[in-house]
Design a protein around this motif. Structure first.
Motif, PDB file in Angstrom:
ATOM      1  N   GLY A  36       0.841  -1.204   0.000  1.00  0.00           N
ATOM      2  CA  GLY A  36       0.000   0.000   0.000  1.00  0.00           C
ATOM      3  C   GLY A  36       0.865   1.239   0.000  1.00  0.00           C
ATOM      4  O   GLY A  36       1.753   1.398  -0.851  1.00  0.00           O
ATOM      5  N   GLY A  37       0.682   2.091   0.967  1.00  0.00           N
ATOM      6  CA  GLY A  37       1.429   3.339   1.009  1.00  0.00           C
ATOM      7  C   GLY A  37       2.686   3.253   1.869  1.00  0.00           C
ATOM      8  O   GLY A  37       3.221   4.283   2.278  1.00  0.00           O
ATOM      9  N   VAL A  38       3.156   2.038   2.145  1.00  0.00           N
ATOM     10  CA  VAL A  38       4.334   1.895   3.006  1.00  0.00           C
ATOM     11  C   VAL A  38       5.426   1.065   2.305  1.00  0.00           C
ATOM     12  O   VAL A  38       5.121   0.038   1.704  1.00  0.00           O
ATOM     13  N   ILE A  39       6.653   1.576   2.383  1.00  0.00           N
ATOM     14  CA  ILE A  39       7.787   0.801   1.866  1.00  0.00           C
ATOM     15  C   ILE A  39       8.593   0.254   3.039  1.00  0.00           C
ATOM     16  O   ILE A  39       8.935   1.000   3.969  1.00  0.00           O
ATOM     17  N   PHE A  40       8.842  -1.041   2.992  1.00  0.00           N
ATOM     18  CA  PHE A  40       9.709  -1.677   3.987  1.00  0.00           C
ATOM     19  C   PHE A  40      11.032  -2.061   3.320  1.00  0.00           C
ATOM     20  O   PHE A  40      11.040  -2.756   2.307  1.00  0.00           O
ATOM     21  N   ILE A  41      12.109  -1.569   3.891  1.00  0.00           N
ATOM     22  CA  ILE A  41      13.441  -1.916   3.374  1.00  0.00           C
ATOM     23  C   ILE A  41      14.163  -2.728   4.438  1.00  0.00           C
ATOM     24  O   ILE A  41      14.185  -2.327   5.606  1.00  0.00           O
ATOM     25  N   VAL A  42      14.728  -3.864   4.044  1.00  0.00           N
ATOM     26  CA  VAL A  42      15.641  -4.558   4.965  1.00  0.00           C
ATOM     27  C   VAL A  42      17.057  -4.160   4.565  1.00  0.00           C
ATOM     28  O   VAL A  42      17.483  -4.408   3.435  1.00  0.00           O
ATOM     29  N   LEU A  43      17.756  -3.503   5.499  1.00  0.00           N
ATOM     30  CA  LEU A  43      19.116  -3.057   5.233  1.00  0.00           C
ATOM     31  C   LEU A  43      20.097  -3.948   5.997  1.00  0.00           C
ATOM     32  O   LEU A  43      19.877  -4.275   7.156  1.00  0.00           O
ATOM     33  N   ARG A  44      21.195  -4.300   5.321  1.00  0.00           N
ATOM     34  CA  ARG A  44      22.171  -5.235   5.889  1.00  0.00           C
ATOM     35  C   ARG A  44      23.560  -4.606   5.888  1.00  0.00           C
ATOM     36  O   ARG A  44      23.988  -4.055   4.879  1.00  0.00           O
ATOM     37  N   ASP A  45      24.247  -4.658   7.014  1.00  0.00           N
ATOM     38  CA  ASP A  45      25.694  -4.447   6.989  1.00  0.00           C
ATOM     39  C   ASP A  45      26.319  -5.676   7.619  1.00  0.00           C
ATOM     40  O   ASP A  45      25.619  -6.650   7.920  1.00  0.00           O
ATOM     41  N   ARG A  46      27.632  -5.664   7.846  1.00  0.00           N
ATOM     42  CA  ARG A  46      28.234  -6.918   8.313  1.00  0.00           C
ATOM     43  C   ARG A  46      27.878  -7.246   9.753  1.00  0.00           C
ATOM     44  O   ARG A  46      28.087  -8.352  10.212  1.00  0.00           O
ATOM     45  N   SER A  47      27.271  -6.263  10.452  1.00  0.00           N
ATOM     46  CA  SER A  47      26.933  -6.514  11.856  1.00  0.00           C
ATOM     47  C   SER A  47      25.526  -7.067  12.023  1.00  0.00           C
ATOM     48  O   SER A  47      25.202  -7.656  13.044  1.00  0.00           O
TER      49      SER A  47
ATOM     50  N   MET B 202      35.370  -5.792  -0.361  1.00  0.00           N
ATOM     51  CA  MET B 202      34.493  -4.652  -0.078  1.00  0.00           C
ATOM     52  C   MET B 202      33.141  -4.870  -0.756  1.00  0.00           C
ATOM     53  O   MET B 202      32.096  -4.609  -0.171  1.00  0.00           O
ATOM     54  N   ALA B 203      33.171  -5.386  -1.989  1.00  0.00           N
ATOM     55  CA  ALA B 203      31.925  -5.723  -2.677  1.00  0.00           C
ATOM     56  C   ALA B 203      31.188  -6.839  -1.943  1.00  0.00           C
ATOM     57  O   ALA B 203      29.971  -6.920  -1.959  1.00  0.00           O
ATOM     58  N   ALA B 204      31.944  -7.690  -1.255  1.00  0.00           N
ATOM     59  CA  ALA B 204      31.350  -8.813  -0.524  1.00  0.00           C
ATOM     60  C   ALA B 204      30.780  -8.384   0.827  1.00  0.00           C
ATOM     61  O   ALA B 204      30.206  -9.190   1.543  1.00  0.00           O
ATOM     62  N   GLY B 205      30.983  -7.107   1.179  1.00  0.00           N
ATOM     63  CA  GLY B 205      30.409  -6.622   2.430  1.00  0.00           C
ATOM     64  C   GLY B 205      31.232  -6.914   3.669  1.00  0.00           C
ATOM     65  O   GLY B 205      30.726  -6.844   4.785  1.00  0.00           O
ATOM     66  N   PHE B 206      32.512  -7.219   3.500  1.00  0.00           N
ATOM     67  CA  PHE B 206      33.365  -7.471   4.674  1.00  0.00           C
ATOM     68  C   PHE B 206      33.713  -6.170   5.402  1.00  0.00           C
ATOM     69  O   PHE B 206      34.146  -6.194   6.543  1.00  0.00           O
ATOM     70  N   GLU B 231      56.942  -9.080   1.880  1.00  0.00           N
ATOM     71  CA  GLU B 231      55.725  -9.286   2.657  1.00  0.00           C
ATOM     72  C   GLU B 231      54.925  -7.990   2.654  1.00  0.00           C
ATOM     73  O   GLU B 231      55.406  -6.945   3.075  1.00  0.00           O
ATOM     74  N   SER B 232      53.710  -8.073   2.174  1.00  0.00           N
ATOM     75  CA  SER B 232      52.872  -6.886   2.047  1.00  0.00           C
ATOM     76  C   SER B 232      51.775  -6.925   3.108  1.00  0.00           C
ATOM     77  O   SER B 232      51.112  -7.943   3.282  1.00  0.00           O
ATOM     78  N   VAL B 233      51.633  -5.834   3.840  1.00  0.00           N
ATOM     79  CA  VAL B 233      50.555  -5.740   4.833  1.00  0.00           C
ATOM     80  C   VAL B 233      49.505  -4.806   4.247  1.00  0.00           C
ATOM     81  O   VAL B 233      49.705  -3.593   4.186  1.00  0.00           O
ATOM     82  N   ASP B 234      48.432  -5.392   3.787  1.00  0.00           N
ATOM     83  CA  ASP B 234      47.413  -4.653   3.052  1.00  0.00           C
ATOM     84  C   ASP B 234      46.149  -4.451   3.871  1.00  0.00           C
ATOM     85  O   ASP B 234      45.746  -5.349   4.605  1.00  0.00           O
ATOM     86  N   ILE B 235      45.547  -3.284   3.712  1.00  0.00           N
ATOM     87  CA  ILE B 235      44.223  -3.090   4.303  1.00  0.00           C
ATOM     88  C   ILE B 235      43.280  -2.541   3.248  1.00  0.00           C
ATOM     89  O   ILE B 235      43.709  -1.963   2.245  1.00  0.00           O
ATOM     90  N   GLU B 236      41.997  -2.723   3.496  1.00  0.00           N
ATOM     91  CA  GLU B 236      40.972  -2.098   2.663  1.00  0.00           C
ATOM     92  C   GLU B 236      39.778  -1.837   3.569  1.00  0.00           C
ATOM     93  O   GLU B 236      39.450  -2.672   4.422  1.00  0.00           O
ATOM     94  N   MET B 237      39.168  -0.656   3.434  1.00  0.00           N
ATOM     95  CA  MET B 237      38.049  -0.317   4.320  1.00  0.00           C
ATOM     96  C   MET B 237      36.932   0.412   3.573  1.00  0.00           C
ATOM     97  O   MET B 237      37.191   1.215   2.679  1.00  0.00           O
ATOM     98  N   SER B 238      35.700   0.100   3.965  1.00  0.00           N
ATOM     99  CA  SER B 238      34.531   0.638   3.268  1.00  0.00           C
ATOM    100  C   SER B 238      33.875   1.777   4.037  1.00  0.00           C
ATOM    101  O   SER B 238      34.178   1.989   5.205  1.00  0.00           O
ATOM    102  N   PHE B 239      32.979   2.454   3.347  1.00  0.00           N
ATOM    103  CA  PHE B 239      32.191   3.544   3.920  1.00  0.00           C
ATOM    104  C   PHE B 239      33.088   4.649   4.479  1.00  0.00           C
ATOM    105  O   PHE B 239      32.903   5.122   5.600  1.00  0.00           O
TER     106      PHE B 239
END
Lengths: 441, 441
Positions: A36-47, B202-206, B231-239
């Motif tokens: 209807g007039g409501v949108i439900f979004i499920v949002l996911r992060d790694r936590s 990062m695309a995998a959401g880690f 020896e390479s110490v690599d990081i990658e971070m999202s958001f």
């Protein structure tokens, strides 16, 4: 986006916020439903995951914006925390602002949470999507904990971490199953293990070293427990009395690793995996000969009296678990026929060796031994194995200028985690597995 | 030997024992001196050195036995601790029993403690002897601490450790300087960095990952700061909001690592190395343009206005240390011309990039940037660099199904330790260095 992501909180932390608090969250959209007039979004992060709600009668522009969104789009959401009964918990977010960060091309090739219905090869082709499933990512969170627990244990026992070459001029284990590398104008190979180098560190007086690094086996195996590239956790220690000292060290390291994984992730593992990593109360030791007898008593005769094959290990695992209550046990005194040239023979019975495998839930996860540290005996053993002494002269050299008695072991990290979680296929435990058919992504 | 090595204590612990206590120690003989009816043995293990004494008039058989011994033999000694004034400390051991474990062939090719008089190539040929020198072993004890401090820092900041493939089907950085591998019947390469895979995570959401692993560069460099395997110490971070978030993380990680090394080994380092790893109080940031001005003001004009060469880095290091009191600083906004295709351009000035190098004592130890996370822009950048889009289609795919803004960095572990200790040649910091000429041991 106009807002800084620095204000962002983890989705899991939404559930400890008070009614009415303002938050910024960001992640991937798992699902969008319009009722209807409501949108439900499920949002996911790694936590974790949370439900976000947008009502048309409150903000029509926002509603229209959100109705464009779909699965796997990356968005940031600013909104108000509201107490609510949802399938994801007792909070939801009333959306006030929506920032679209990255749109997913539609259709998305695989649905992460549907991994169980998806063929393993397709999952691996689309691994970055597959890993968005909570259960699949958890495997690597467990791996991180497991390997760091091993490191912590070894370091607290006086081991130092080393990094040895993976490009080598000789096949480590003397076998033919190596990957050739073209090293400028010289022929070279990928190391099958850090074996010869960690023994060299014993000659160098390091006394106790460990290494976590890739190992390569060019074996055309098509099984659920082999990879051509895997992570090997190796140790080597000097001034030992026998292989028993190495076994004690490995046993305690593995138990420590299982304990740490349990402490930190036991409750999550229970939700997602068939088995949880139970903590062994005792780790029995049986000789290969005793193992054969145990199997024979149950009507399983091993085809080769000097060996224990994969099926034998599996059956032995069942017997040991059912009758001795132990998922983790050592088999010792393997035949000299099937152990590498650098293994020390059992002095009282030189057809056997001072060697061991550690078996966990029916699969070998560690292999180790006391090493032969007497240069002349070592040289004879190389000949006995039909290897060319010349190719190993660089190695025998390490033994000619003062070598302490020593021993060590190698653990397959992916196998440890595979067995911890009770997984069928080792490919699930490697981010990007390599096997005879697979070289990408 | 008839006695168990389990009773063995570390040589360093001898110096806290009481007069008259019985101990078992084991290690390598550094020197044997016979003065009249007395034999003095200097015994070394990884914890330290102690003098052991045997008098002919007390035990002639033991005296004769000991007189056969020489440098680098491995022995165990049972004896009594005695207060004494020696060059090694205030205790010595009066030997009661001697167990010869392993004799060294004479002459021993190099004398470990004479490493300074020995050519680096000869030292590397006999690396296992070279590493018996306290100073040389200390480099690897420091490396162990440095890398584990980095891991500890990143893990405590929510990064998880990953292991990505080192056998890859495409050259990571798009360059030609790769080592070919024959992977069954398929052509493959050794990974130049985990770059494309950590971005995949990062695309995998880690969200936050790090990796410590080997990296390969088939460059025919003959310098003191290049290795073909490191020896390479690599990081990658999202958001992230920008590369500044990555810089802050790397800065704190490196400072933490330097601090931990100092805490644990500062006093030893002082004895053996020209420089100690001072802890930076501030880490300035200057743009490449500002760096060029600083150099020009001192009369050094860089040949290429878009680049900073090795000599430029070195001079800049001197200027920054003398005039700004900082051994550690960032250079930012490198030219798009010399940064890899995946780097994000500076939006306001697209000939520059959102990139940085971290320079420590005049040498680049870290390189990083925000990455371009928009698939269409990324594809254009690949074309702009003259690379074949088809070869990177597997990579661009990661960006088409929801990719968060992200950035990362790679640190050269050997360079970090090299600069910590003020060493001229990076080969000293790698156990078994590989360079265009060296593939063994």
């Amino acid at each position: 986006m106009s807002s800084s992501l620095k204000e962002r909180i983890r989705i899991a932390d939404v559930f400890s916020k008070n009614n009415g608090e303002k938050v910024l969250i960001a992640g991937w959209i798992e699902a969008v439903r319009i009722i209807g007039g409501v949108i439900f979004i499920v949002l996911r992060d790694r936590s974790g995951k949370v439900q976000a709600v947008i009502k048309k009668n409150i903000d029509e522009k926002l509603f229209n914006e959100a109705s464009e969104l779909g699965s796997e789009d990356v968005v940031a959401i600013k909104g108000e925390v509201k107490e609510a009964k949802t399938s994801l918990g007792d909070r939801e977010i009333v959306v006030e602002k929506l920032y679209t960060i990255s749109r997913a091309t539609k259709p998305v090739p695989i649905v992460p949470e549907d991994w169980e219905k998806t063929n393993i090869n397709v999952r691996l082709d689309w691994r970055f999507l597959d890993l968005r499933a909570t259960r699949n990512r958890l495997i690597f969170v467990v791996t991180d904990e497991a390997v760091n627990a091993l490191r912590e244990f070894y370091r607290s026992n006086g081991f130092i971490e080393v990094f040895t070459p993976k490009i080598v001029s000789e096949a480590t284990e003397g076998g033919a199953e190596v990957f050739p590398v073209i090293y400028f104008d010289k022929p070279a190979f990928l190391a099958q293990s850090p074996q010869l180098y960690k023994q060299m560190m014993m000659a160098a007086g390091f006394e106790r070293v460990f290494e976590v690094g890739p190992a390569y086996r060019a074996e055309k195996h098509h099984t659920n427990r082999h990879l051509t590239e895997y992570e090997s956790v190796d140790i080597e220690m000097s001034f030992i009395d026998s292989h028993e000292d190495v076994m004690k060290m490995v046993e305690n390291a593995v138990i420590y690793s299982i304990k740490k994984v349990n402490e930190k992730y036991g409750s999550y593992i229970k939700q997602y995996f068939p088995r949880i990593p139970e903590i062994p109360s005792n780790v029995p030791r049986i000789t290969l000969r005793e193992a054969h007898k145990l199997l024979e008593n149950k009507g399983f005769k091993q085809p080769d009296p000097n060996d224990l094959d994969t099926e034998g290990e599996r059956l032995l695992g069942e017997i040991m678990e059912k009758e001795y209550g132990s998922q983790l046990f050592f088999v010792t005194e393997y035949s000299w026929l099937y152990r590498p040239f650098y293994t020390m023979k059992k002095p009282e019975e030189p057809s056997l060796t001072r060697s061991f495998d550690l078996i966990y839930r029916g699969t070998e996860i560690v292999s180790g031994s006391q090493r032969e540290h007497r240069a002349d005996v070592l040289e004879n053993q190389i000949k006995e194995k039909g290897l060319n002494v010349k190719n190993f002269e660089f190695f025998i050299k390490f033994f000619r200028y003062g070598m302490p008695p020593h021993g060590g072991a190698g653990l397959g990290l992916e196998r440890l985690v595979q067995m911890m979680l009770g997984l069928k296929n080792i490919r699930e435990v490697r981010l990007l597995p390599r096997d005879p058919e697979r070289l990408s992504p």
